[in-house]
Design a protein around this motif. Structure first.
Motif, PDB file in Angstrom:
ATOM      1  N   HIS A  76      13.815 -37.240  -5.418  1.00 51.67           N
ATOM      2  CA  HIS A  76      13.664 -38.695  -5.307  1.00 51.67           C
ATOM      3  C   HIS A  76      12.716 -39.229  -6.368  1.00 51.67           C
ATOM      4  O   HIS A  76      13.011 -40.214  -7.059  1.00 51.67           O
ATOM      5  CB  HIS A  76      13.157 -39.047  -3.907  1.00 51.67           C
ATOM      6  CG  HIS A  76      12.738 -40.474  -3.754  1.00 51.67           C
ATOM      7  ND1 HIS A  76      11.435 -40.894  -3.970  1.00 51.67           N
ATOM      8  CD2 HIS A  76      13.440 -41.594  -3.415  1.00 51.67           C
ATOM      9  CE1 HIS A  76      11.356 -42.192  -3.769  1.00 51.67           C
ATOM     10  NE2 HIS A  76      12.555 -42.638  -3.432  1.00 51.67           N
ATOM     11  N   ASP A  77      11.574 -38.563  -6.526  1.00 54.71           N
ATOM     12  CA  ASP A  77      10.575 -39.047  -7.483  1.00 54.71           C
ATOM     13  C   ASP A  77      11.115 -38.992  -8.911  1.00 54.71           C
ATOM     14  O   ASP A  77      10.888 -39.920  -9.706  1.00 54.71           O
ATOM     15  CB  ASP A  77       9.300 -38.209  -7.376  1.00 54.71           C
ATOM     16  CG  ASP A  77       8.581 -38.417  -6.047  1.00 54.71           C
ATOM     17  OD1 ASP A  77       8.897 -39.406  -5.349  1.00 54.71           O
ATOM     18  OD2 ASP A  77       7.718 -37.587  -5.701  1.00 54.71           O
ATOM     19  N   ASN A  78      11.827 -37.924  -9.254  1.00 54.29           N
ATOM     20  CA  ASN A  78      12.367 -37.819 -10.607  1.00 54.29           C
ATOM     21  C   ASN A  78      13.474 -38.828 -10.854  1.00 54.29           C
ATOM     22  O   ASN A  78      13.613 -39.336 -11.968  1.00 54.29           O
ATOM     23  CB  ASN A  78      12.879 -36.400 -10.849  1.00 54.29           C
ATOM     24  CG  ASN A  78      11.806 -35.463 -11.349  1.00 54.29           C
ATOM     25  OD1 ASN A  78      11.685 -35.194 -12.538  1.00 54.29           O
ATOM     26  ND2 ASN A  78      10.996 -34.953 -10.440  1.00 54.29           N
ATOM     27  N   ALA A  79      14.286 -39.124  -9.830  1.00 54.97           N
ATOM     28  CA  ALA A  79      15.316 -40.153  -9.980  1.00 54.97           C
ATOM     29  C   ALA A  79      14.680 -41.512 -10.231  1.00 54.97           C
ATOM     30  O   ALA A  79      15.146 -42.284 -11.090  1.00 54.97           O
ATOM     31  CB  ALA A  79      16.197 -40.186  -8.742  1.00 54.97           C
ATOM     32  N   GLN A 187      15.869 -31.413 -11.492  1.00 53.38           N
ATOM     33  CA  GLN A 187      17.066 -31.607 -12.303  1.00 53.38           C
ATOM     34  C   GLN A 187      18.049 -32.560 -11.624  1.00 53.38           C
ATOM     35  O   GLN A 187      18.665 -33.400 -12.272  1.00 53.38           O
ATOM     36  CB  GLN A 187      17.728 -30.258 -12.557  1.00 53.38           C
ATOM     37  CG  GLN A 187      18.737 -30.258 -13.686  1.00 53.38           C
ATOM     38  CD  GLN A 187      18.070 -30.426 -15.044  1.00 53.38           C
ATOM     39  OE1 GLN A 187      16.920 -30.038 -15.194  1.00 53.38           O
ATOM     40  NE2 GLN A 187      18.768 -31.008 -15.992  1.00 53.38           N
ATOM     41  N   LEU A 188      18.213 -32.434 -10.307  1.00 53.54           N
ATOM     42  CA  LEU A 188      19.105 -33.337  -9.582  1.00 53.54           C
ATOM     43  C   LEU A 188      18.605 -34.774  -9.669  1.00 53.54           C
ATOM     44  O   LEU A 188      19.389 -35.705  -9.877  1.00 53.54           O
ATOM     45  CB  LEU A 188      19.213 -32.901  -8.124  1.00 53.54           C
ATOM     46  CG  LEU A 188      20.063 -33.801  -7.225  1.00 53.54           C
ATOM     47  CD1 LEU A 188      21.513 -33.817  -7.692  1.00 53.54           C
ATOM     48  CD2 LEU A 188      19.986 -33.351  -5.771  1.00 53.54           C
ATOM     49  N   GLY A 189      17.303 -34.945  -9.491  1.00 53.61           N
ATOM     50  CA  GLY A 189      16.745 -36.286  -9.585  1.00 53.61           C
ATOM     51  C   GLY A 189      16.993 -36.917 -10.943  1.00 53.61           C
ATOM     52  O   GLY A 189      17.335 -38.104 -11.044  1.00 53.61           O
ATOM     53  N   GLN A 190      16.837 -36.133 -12.000  1.00 54.98           N
ATOM     54  CA  GLN A 190      17.082 -36.660 -13.337  1.00 54.98           C
ATOM     55  C   GLN A 190      18.552 -37.013 -13.531  1.00 54.98           C
ATOM     56  O   GLN A 190      18.880 -38.017 -14.170  1.00 54.98           O
ATOM     57  CB  GLN A 190      16.630 -35.637 -14.376  1.00 54.98           C
ATOM     58  CG  GLN A 190      15.119 -35.467 -14.442  1.00 54.98           C
ATOM     59  CD  GLN A 190      14.691 -34.270 -15.265  1.00 54.98           C
ATOM     60  OE1 GLN A 190      15.520 -33.632 -15.928  1.00 54.98           O
ATOM     61  NE2 GLN A 190      13.410 -33.935 -15.225  1.00 54.98           N
ATOM     62  N   ALA A 191      19.447 -36.211 -12.959  1.00 58.66           N
ATOM     63  CA  ALA A 191      20.883 -36.497 -13.082  1.00 58.66           C
ATOM     64  C   ALA A 191      21.256 -37.769 -12.331  1.00 58.66           C
ATOM     65  O   ALA A 191      22.019 -38.608 -12.830  1.00 58.66           O
ATOM     66  CB  ALA A 191      21.695 -35.318 -12.564  1.00 58.66           C
ATOM     67  N   VAL A 192      20.724 -37.934 -11.124  1.00 53.68           N
ATOM     68  CA  VAL A 192      21.005 -39.148 -10.344  1.00 53.68           C
ATOM     69  C   VAL A 192      20.411 -40.371 -11.050  1.00 53.68           C
ATOM     70  O   VAL A 192      21.029 -41.441 -11.102  1.00 53.68           O
ATOM     71  CB  VAL A 192      20.449 -39.010  -8.916  1.00 53.68           C
ATOM     72  CG1 VAL A 192      20.540 -40.333  -8.161  1.00 53.68           C
ATOM     73  CG2 VAL A 192      21.213 -37.929  -8.156  1.00 53.68           C
ATOM     74  N   GLY A 193      19.198 -40.209 -11.591  1.00 55.49           N
ATOM     75  CA  GLY A 193      18.592 -41.310 -12.331  1.00 55.49           C
ATOM     76  C   GLY A 193      19.412 -41.707 -13.544  1.00 55.49           C
ATOM     77  O   GLY A 193      19.539 -42.899 -13.866  1.00 55.49           O
TER      78      GLY A 193
END
Length: 472
Positions: A76-79, A187-193
């Protein structure tokens, strides 16, 4: 000079590596600690801002105490961080424009579909709002493969440690488990972002990520329109019609959302991590390159070749996605015919959905799945043919049950599906009519059945024995 070990308040011995990591990440005994010196020794760039972010991420990886194998809070935070720069707040004027466009879209859809309006209130979202509204569904869709990758990462990291370090691990082993889940979460957060910077609506990828929502993203619509040389109002209205059509389908066909999400989850559960690739990465991992594992994740290096079962599951999923997108494509064009730019916008959206954007490809590499309707054009042709043969109501009635939906083979011959459907409908009608006659007592016996009944009346009971009074 020999240093004196620090005294512990309790008498429980601590392994050296665990104590070192705890002190480093917990901030104790950090007086005089020079991050730049440590970064230089590790071969990291001497960038205070980058170092601060790196140490914050490492601390989050080490301190995660969640029972879940994936650090969803870090995702969540990375997104949110990925959309933090250049995400303007939605203005009152933009909210009004989106609301008006979606209201008009609903009116345009009424004559071209038998599915009623949803009554949903249209929303204008920023990119950050899209992240907040959809991340729960992303978690549901990616959890099976995310758990597999997190466990595989932590196990591989542990197995690749030198023997002399394994004896030092002690309590630090849980930190490696946290690291595996944190790396995937980041990595997931960055992809969603990254996806949040590309999507133009809540259903832009063909899946209802936000339950019972109808929304457009004004900032991304502006980016979508760059270079098209078309009026901004036309672009917004055409995309509003597509969003409203998606909303009608998912709201008025209650089983469809679960059918799609369930197909994605089923496919994801069948993904198995390529341990040989992961072990190879661990052996060759350069400690001075902390982004190596994240780069490997983004390139999908852990995803093995699909099995025949996975190919069948993927075909079923892609067919369902194509049917949804084909129906929306056909209805949106019909409803927007009075827009001079409707044909050009339809083709632009078709190509965009068929090829996918950079963020969509990155997400697909991460979880082993790209949510693209590869057969959108064939599906649109099929729905158009059904309307000609069966009318609007007959076409939309196909959505009454998943067993009625066309298959991948039907997309190979879109024009023939209507004829095949007629045969099935005729067969079903014959059965229904026969049942109604039987229940009403008006069922006419066939000649064979009548002869058998007469034979029984002449001397045999139902069980084959002579009836009383019959001649022997």
């Amino acid at each position: 000079m020999t240093s004196t070990p620090a005294n512990n308040d309790d008498e429980t011995p601590k392994d050296p590596l665990s104590e070192m990591l705890a002190n480093l990440m917990g901030g104790q005994g950090m007086e005089g600690f020079d991050p730049a010196a440590l970064a230089k020794a590790a071969g990291l760039p001497d960038d205070p801002q980058a170092l601060s972010a790196l140490f914050a991420q490492v601390q989050a990886m080490m301190s995660n105490q969640s029972d879940e194998p994936v650090n969803w809070e870090l995702a969540h935070d990375n997104a949110r961080q990925a959309v933090a720069g250049g995400d303007p707040s939605v203005t009152a004027a933009q909210s009004r424009e989106v609301d008006e466009a979606l209201r008009l879209a609903e009116l345009w859809l009424d004559p071209v579909t038998d599915l009623p309006s949803t009554g949903l209130i249209g929303r204008a979202w920023s990119r950050a709002e899209w992240v907040e509204e959809t991340l729960g569904t992303w978690k549901r869709l990616t959890e099976p493969v995310a758990n597999s990758i997190a466990f595989a990462l932590s196990n591989t990291l542990s197995e690749q440690l030198p023997e002399e370090m394994k004896s030092m691990m002690g309590g630090a082993s849980s930190m490696l488990q946290n690291m595996g889940g944190a790396l995937f979460g980041m990595q997931l957060g960055q992809a969603v972002g990254a996806l949040a910077r590309e999507v133009v609506s809540s259903t832009d990828i063909g899946v209802p990520l936000a339950d019972l929502q109808m929304a457009l993203l004004p900032a991304n619509i502006a980016v979508f329109g760059e270079g098209l040389d078309l009026p901004e109002q036309d672009i917004r209205l055409f995309l509003a019609v597509r969003e409203a059509a998606h909303a009608r389908l998912f709201v008025q066909v209650p089983w469809l959302r679960g059918h799609l999400l369930g197909a994605i989850e089923s496919y994801a559960r069948g993904i198995h991590i390529d341990m040989s690739r992961m072990e190879e990465l661990a052996r060759d991992l350069d400690p001075s390159n902390p982004e190596a594992i994240q780069a490997a994740l983004s390139e999908g290096v852990f995803m093995p070749q699909r099995t025949p079962e996975q190919d069948a599951a993927l075909t079923k999923l892609e067919t369902a996605l194509a049917l949804v997108e084909g129906w929306v494509d056909e209805l949106s064009f019909e409803a927007s015919r009075n827009l001079p730019s409707a044909a050009a916008l339809r083709e632009t959206v078709r190509r965009r959905r068929a090829t996918g954007g950079p963020a969509e490809h990155a997400f697909g590499a991460l979880v082993g799945l790209e949510l693209r309707p590869r057969r959108l054009r064939e599906a649109a042709t099929l729905w158009a043919g059904l309307k000609e043969q069966r009318g609007i109501a007959g076409r939309d009635a196909i959505w009454q049950h998943p067993d009625l939906l066309p298959t991948a083979d039907d997309l190979d011959d879109p024009s023939g599906f209507g004829d095949r459907r007629k045969l099935l409908d005729a067969s079903d009608s014959d059965v229904d009519a026969a049942l109604e006659k039987l229940l009403a007592g008006d069922f006419e016996q066939s000649p064979d059945a009548a002869a058998q009944a007469d034979h029984q009346d002449d001397g045999e009971t139902d069980d084959g024995r002579d009836s009383p009074g019959a001649s022997s």
